[in-house]
Design a protein around this motif. Sequence first.
Motif, PDB file in Angstrom:
ATOM      1  N   ALA A  11       0.759  -1.237   0.168  1.00  0.00           N
ATOM      2  CA  ALA A  11      -0.140   0.000   0.144  1.00  0.00           C
ATOM      3  C   ALA A  11       0.957   1.370  -0.057  1.00  0.00           C
ATOM      4  O   ALA A  11       0.484   2.252  -0.651  1.00  0.00           O
ATOM      5  CB  ALA A  11      -0.935  -0.114   1.274  1.00  0.00           C
ATOM      6  N   GLY A  12       2.017   1.039   0.791  1.00  0.00           N
ATOM      7  CA  GLY A  12       3.048   2.348   0.682  1.00  0.00           C
ATOM      8  C   GLY A  12       3.491   2.506  -0.850  1.00  0.00           C
ATOM      9  O   GLY A  12       3.130   3.769  -1.138  1.00  0.00           O
ATOM     10  N   ARG A  13       3.630   1.884  -1.457  1.00  0.00           N
ATOM     11  CA  ARG A  13       4.140   2.009  -3.011  1.00  0.00           C
ATOM     12  C   ARG A  13       3.163   2.714  -3.878  1.00  0.00           C
ATOM     13  O   ARG A  13       3.196   3.424  -4.471  1.00  0.00           O
ATOM     14  CB  ARG A  13       4.772   0.735  -3.524  1.00  0.00           C
ATOM     15  CG  ARG A  13       5.404   0.875  -4.922  1.00  0.00           C
ATOM     16  CD  ARG A  13       6.220   2.092  -5.056  1.00  0.00           C
ATOM     17  NE  ARG A  13       6.723   2.078  -6.370  1.00  0.00           N
ATOM     18  CZ  ARG A  13       7.204   3.458  -6.929  1.00  0.00           C
ATOM     19  NH1 ARG A  13       7.184   4.636  -6.234  1.00  0.00           N
ATOM     20  NH2 ARG A  13       7.566   3.219  -8.183  1.00  0.00           N
ATOM     21  N   ALA A  14       1.696   1.904  -3.318  1.00  0.00           N
ATOM     22  CA  ALA A  14       0.724   2.460  -4.164  1.00  0.00           C
ATOM     23  C   ALA A  14       0.360   3.918  -4.126  1.00  0.00           C
ATOM     24  O   ALA A  14      -0.031   4.547  -5.002  1.00  0.00           O
ATOM     25  CB  ALA A  14      -0.544   1.440  -3.704  1.00  0.00           C
ATOM     26  N   TYR A  15       0.461   4.406  -3.004  1.00  0.00           N
ATOM     27  CA  TYR A  15       0.115   5.739  -2.463  1.00  0.00           C
ATOM     28  C   TYR A  15       1.425   6.759  -3.014  1.00  0.00           C
ATOM     29  O   TYR A  15       1.118   7.640  -3.694  1.00  0.00           O
ATOM     30  CB  TYR A  15      -0.005   5.951  -0.897  1.00  0.00           C
ATOM     31  CG  TYR A  15      -1.370   5.876  -0.398  1.00  0.00           C
ATOM     32  CD1 TYR A  15      -2.058   7.251  -0.295  1.00  0.00           C
ATOM     33  CD2 TYR A  15      -1.787   4.892  -0.010  1.00  0.00           C
ATOM     34  CE1 TYR A  15      -3.394   6.854  -0.029  1.00  0.00           C
ATOM     35  CE2 TYR A  15      -3.187   4.412   0.222  1.00  0.00           C
ATOM     36  CZ  TYR A  15      -4.031   5.730   0.375  1.00  0.00           C
ATOM     37  OH  TYR A  15      -5.346   5.743   0.564  1.00  0.00           O
ATOM     38  N   GLU A  16       2.486   6.343  -3.264  1.00  0.00           N
ATOM     39  CA  GLU A  16       3.365   6.945  -3.680  1.00  0.00           C
ATOM     40  C   GLU A  16       3.257   7.118  -5.166  1.00  0.00           C
ATOM     41  O   GLU A  16       3.255   8.149  -5.689  1.00  0.00           O
ATOM     42  CB  GLU A  16       4.974   6.374  -3.531  1.00  0.00           C
ATOM     43  CG  GLU A  16       5.348   6.133  -2.349  1.00  0.00           C
ATOM     44  CD  GLU A  16       6.853   5.554  -2.204  1.00  0.00           C
ATOM     45  OE1 GLU A  16       7.102   4.997  -3.040  1.00  0.00           O
ATOM     46  OE2 GLU A  16       7.439   5.427  -0.907  1.00  0.00           O
ATOM     47  N   VAL A  17       2.692   5.922  -5.925  1.00  0.00           N
ATOM     48  CA  VAL A  17       2.487   6.142  -7.218  1.00  0.00           C
ATOM     49  C   VAL A  17       1.433   6.884  -7.550  1.00  0.00           C
ATOM     50  O   VAL A  17       1.474   7.982  -8.436  1.00  0.00           O
ATOM     51  CB  VAL A  17       2.277   4.710  -7.856  1.00  0.00           C
ATOM     52  CG1 VAL A  17       1.923   4.689  -9.281  1.00  0.00           C
ATOM     53  CG2 VAL A  17       3.604   4.096  -7.879  1.00  0.00           C
ATOM     54  N   ALA A  18       0.387   6.797  -6.620  1.00  0.00           N
ATOM     55  CA  ALA A  18      -0.891   7.916  -6.824  1.00  0.00           C
ATOM     56  C   ALA A  18      -0.580   9.209  -6.591  1.00  0.00           C
ATOM     57  O   ALA A  18      -1.003  10.061  -7.279  1.00  0.00           O
ATOM     58  CB  ALA A  18      -1.856   7.206  -5.899  1.00  0.00           C
ATOM     59  N   ASP A  19       0.259   9.681  -5.782  1.00  0.00           N
ATOM     60  CA  ASP A  19       0.897  10.851  -5.464  1.00  0.00           C
ATOM     61  C   ASP A  19       1.499  11.543  -6.678  1.00  0.00           C
ATOM     62  O   ASP A  19       1.669  12.677  -6.681  1.00  0.00           O
ATOM     63  CB  ASP A  19       1.469  10.879  -4.031  1.00  0.00           C
ATOM     64  CG  ASP A  19       1.530  12.227  -3.285  1.00  0.00           C
ATOM     65  OD1 ASP A  19       0.682  12.890  -3.521  1.00  0.00           O
ATOM     66  OD2 ASP A  19       2.858  12.605  -2.883  1.00  0.00           O
ATOM     67  N   SER A  20       2.335  10.765  -7.471  1.00  0.00           N
ATOM     68  CA  SER A  20       3.085  11.283  -8.510  1.00  0.00           C
ATOM     69  C   SER A  20       2.244  11.936  -9.494  1.00  0.00           C
ATOM     70  O   SER A  20       2.582  12.803 -10.149  1.00  0.00           O
ATOM     71  CB  SER A  20       3.993  10.228  -9.145  1.00  0.00           C
ATOM     72  OG  SER A  20       3.041   9.175  -9.993  1.00  0.00           O
ATOM     73  N   GLY A  21       1.075  11.322  -9.799  1.00  0.00           N
ATOM     74  CA  GLY A  21      -0.060  12.190 -10.693  1.00  0.00           C
ATOM     75  C   GLY A  21       0.384  11.956 -12.014  1.00  0.00           C
ATOM     76  O   GLY A  21      -0.093  12.622 -12.819  1.00  0.00           O
ATOM     77  N   ALA A  22       1.014  10.762 -12.357  1.00  0.00           N
ATOM     78  CA  ALA A  22       1.755  10.516 -13.634  1.00  0.00           C
ATOM     79  C   ALA A  22       0.845   9.743 -14.532  1.00  0.00           C
ATOM     80  O   ALA A  22       0.882   9.737 -15.793  1.00  0.00           O
ATOM     81  CB  ALA A  22       3.207  10.134 -13.681  1.00  0.00           C
ATOM     82  N   GLY A  23      -0.093   8.843 -13.940  1.00  0.00           N
ATOM     83  CA  GLY A  23      -0.911   7.952 -14.398  1.00  0.00           C
ATOM     84  C   GLY A  23      -2.428   8.127 -14.247  1.00  0.00           C
ATOM     85  O   GLY A  23      -2.776   9.292 -14.083  1.00  0.00           O
ATOM     86  N   GLY A  24      -2.999   6.913 -14.100  1.00  0.00           N
ATOM     87  CA  GLY A  24      -4.523   6.962 -13.987  1.00  0.00           C
ATOM     88  C   GLY A  24      -4.825   6.462 -12.649  1.00  0.00           C
ATOM     89  O   GLY A  24      -3.982   6.972 -11.713  1.00  0.00           O
TER      90      GLY A  24
END
Length: 361
Positions: free
Chosen positions: A320-333
Amino acid sequence: MRGVYLPGGRRVDVREVADPEPGPGQVLVGMRASTICGSDLRAIYREHLGEGPEAYQDVIGGHEPCGQVVAVGPGVERTAVGDRVVVYHISGCGRCDECRRGYQISCTSPGRAAYGWQRDGGHADLLLAEERDLLALPDPLTFLDGACVACGFGTAYEALCRVALAGGERVLVTGLGPVGLAVGMLAAAMGSSWVVGTDPSPARRALARDLGAVDVAVESEDELADLLGDGAEVSVDCSGVGAGQLTALRHTRRHGRCAMVGEGGTLTVDVSAVLIHRQLTVHGSWVAPTWRMAELLERLARWDLHPERVVTDRFPLAEAGRAYEVADSGAGGKVAIDLTCTSRDRSPTVRRGGGEREEHG
């Protein structure tokens, strides 16, 4: 069971906690998918706000849950073990005027509690829910579809219904994050002749085009003026920033309708020139009532339109920690915590649901 907590400062804590047990009128839902919303990032993951309807109370996060019922408590009448369900993410009092209209999001009772904000949410193996907060997930839809509907697609659909989108009308979407993608996809299914999107991110513009969520995606206001002339009949702001909100208003045609969906932002506008003299109708639209969300689920199944298309990254609960990092980057969907996967899956489905659309422009 495992549960994900968000202590603020871009931290994620996966803890072992006791399994909940359903009481009267409650059900226990085995989580299958729980997606991450922009409001989770803005108000909890980064800032940890503690006031108002977004007051996070150190509960298990995740307000976009979908899963399968594994146990029911006394007095549960409509729901059975094995049912596939979407959880409407605000549990209201059921008695105030807003709740009676189906708008638990606007419940006026001090007892109002949103899953993932004031009561345990979907970033867990199990979720304890009130039976009245459950919506049936139609068989043609996946658990990821349901999670996307629980907030994002429900919000997008409500906004398009508020502005009374009619067949053949053009739609402008400002902000091409997951909710903006949802607006574009739903607008096409509801009969829009042409969807134009704008976003400063090249990656998000490219994703919107690849998904078929928009016909055209541009960066600047000058490009919008060239494309739309006197403006689109309908605009929806999903950016949550003042510049995007103003762009949506400026490029709505005279007598047109605009819905403000993106949370946050401060808008400064020349009311006479932009609103009054052009006779615009502006709607503030906040999530959807339960009946509208149920209607959307039924229509998605009929249209063969799968919201999970906007999911670009899936992670197991342990990551989940990595999931939030990716979501916070705002680069994808959309980013999902998918309890059916064991490792990160980055394989967005790029296809057009409900048939091909004619290209314009």
